[in-house]
Design a protein around this motif. Structure first.
Motif, short mmCIF file in Angstrom:
data_model
loop_
_atom_site.label_atom_id
_atom_site.label_comp_id
_atom_site.label_asym_id
_atom_site.label_seq_id
_atom_site.Cartn_x
_atom_site.Cartn_y
_atom_site.Cartn_z
N ALA A 25 0.82 -1.21 0.00
CA ALA A 25 0.00 0.00 0.00
C ALA A 25 0.86 1.26 0.00
O ALA A 25 0.35 2.35 -0.28
CB ALA A 25 -0.92 0.01 1.21
N GLY A 26 2.16 1.13 0.30
CA GLY A 26 3.04 2.30 0.33
C GLY A 26 3.65 2.62 -1.02
O GLY A 26 3.47 3.72 -1.54
N ALA B 94 -1.18 1.01 9.37
CA ALA B 94 -2.42 1.57 9.91
C ALA B 94 -3.57 1.38 8.93
O ALA B 94 -3.37 1.36 7.71
CB ALA B 94 -2.22 3.05 10.21
N GLY B 95 -4.77 1.24 9.47
CA GLY B 95 -5.96 1.17 8.63
C GLY B 95 -6.07 -0.06 7.77
O GLY B 95 -6.73 -0.05 6.73
N GLY B 96 -5.42 -1.16 8.17
CA GLY B 96 -5.50 -2.38 7.40
C GLY B 96 -4.61 -2.42 6.18
O GLY B 96 -4.81 -3.25 5.29
N ALA B 97 -3.61 -1.54 6.11
CA ALA B 97 -2.70 -1.52 4.97
C ALA B 97 -1.66 -2.64 5.10
O ALA B 97 -1.14 -2.89 6.18
CB ALA B 97 -1.99 -0.17 4.89
N VAL B 98 -1.38 -3.29 3.99
CA VAL B 98 -0.32 -4.29 3.93
C VAL B 98 0.88 -3.65 3.22
O VAL B 98 0.73 -3.08 2.13
CB VAL B 98 -0.79 -5.55 3.18
CG1 VAL B 98 0.36 -6.54 3.00
CG2 VAL B 98 -1.93 -6.21 3.93
N LEU B 99 2.04 -3.73 3.85
CA LEU B 99 3.22 -3.02 3.37
C LEU B 99 4.38 -3.98 3.15
O LEU B 99 4.45 -5.04 3.77
CB LEU B 99 3.63 -1.95 4.39
CG LEU B 99 2.57 -0.91 4.77
CD1 LEU B 99 3.01 -0.12 5.99
CD2 LEU B 99 2.27 0.01 3.59
N CYS B 100 5.29 -3.60 2.26
CA CYS B 100 6.52 -4.36 2.10
C CYS B 100 7.43 -4.08 3.30
O CYS B 100 7.16 -3.19 4.12
CB CYS B 100 7.21 -3.96 0.79
SG CYS B 100 7.84 -2.26 0.75
N ALA B 101 8.51 -4.83 3.38
CA ALA B 101 9.41 -4.70 4.52
C ALA B 101 10.01 -3.30 4.60
O ALA B 101 10.24 -2.77 5.69
CB ALA B 101 10.51 -5.74 4.44
#
Length: 243
Positions: free
Chosen positions: A154-155, A170-177
């Motif tokens: 999401a970033g 935050a807010g259910g976001a899935v992010l890379c490392a």
């Protein structure tokens, strides 16, 4: 306007004036509708004990903008075994409140109606488990267009292969490392189970381990929380029931 007949689930009720009741219904054909049941608090003949949260009904309704008119009901089921079990009451109350808060008025969503009815049927058979609650949430978000993007950061927007490191933002976001270096880790197993929730329509088919629940729960809570203006009343009760 002529009355229509439609299947419905009671989401909420509120006493109104001396003898009436306002009922929030999730109908199969008109979506969420608020209806005035005149005399419901005094007359057992017309409505009986039907106007209770998560009862499944066939309703006779005059649909209007604002407040509709509830003329009569036939009970399909009140899910009696739910009402005999505290955990099932908590999960059922949470499900109907969540649908009430996230579903706009007057928008038919047959898939969500079927999901809610299936969950209530499962609870009535003794299925009040944390895994089934998360299954319900993941599918509800998907149906309403709020599906968590599990395979894209999401970033930065990079694709996330199945074995790549993920973090929950935050807010259910899935992010890379890289984007989520301070977020909570999401294991490949948790991601696999969330995908499986969206790939099967059967409650009880997906069982989260305690570790996976510890990762999936906050992610789903965050995704739901971004669409709520205030906390859910039923969520506090559910938390009291948690071991």
């Amino acid at each position: 306007m002529h009355p229509i007949r439609c299947e419905a689930v009671v989401l909420a009720t509120m006493d109104y004036r001396e003898s009436d009741r306002i009922v929030t219904l999730f109908t199969l054909c008109h979506g969420k509708v608020r209806g005035l049941a005149r005399g419901a608090r005094k007359s057992m003949r017309r409505f009986g004990g039907a106007l209770e949260p998560f009862a499944r009904l066939n309703v006779e309704l005059v649909v209007r903008e604002g407040l509709s008119s509830l003329r009569g009901v036939d009970i399909v089921t009140v899910f009696p075994r739910i009402r005999q079990d505290l955990a099932a009451i908590g999960h059922g109350g949470y499900a109907v409140e969540l649908v009430d808060r996230l579903l706009p008025d007057g928008a038919p969503v047959p898939r969500l109606f079927r999901l809610l009815v299936s969950y209530l049927e499962h609870l009535d058979q003794g299925g009040a488990t944390p895994s089934d609650r998360r299954f319900f949430e993941a599918n509800l978000l998907n149906i309403l267009g709020y599906r968590i993007a599990l395979d894209t950061c999401a970033g930065c927007g990079v694709d996330l292969p199945a074995d790549s490191a993920r973090r929950a933002g935050a807010g259910g976001a899935v992010l890379c490392a890289g984007c989520g270096r301070y977020g909570a880790p999401l294991s490949a197993e948790t991601v696999r189970l969330l995908h499986r929730c969206l790939g099967t329509g059967r409650f009880g088919a997906v069982a989260f381990s305690p570790e996976a629940l510890g990762e999936a729960g906050p992610l789903l809570d965050g995704a739901i929380g971004t669409h709520l203006a205030r906390p859910l009343n039923s969520l506090a009760f559910l938390r009291q029931l948690a071991p």
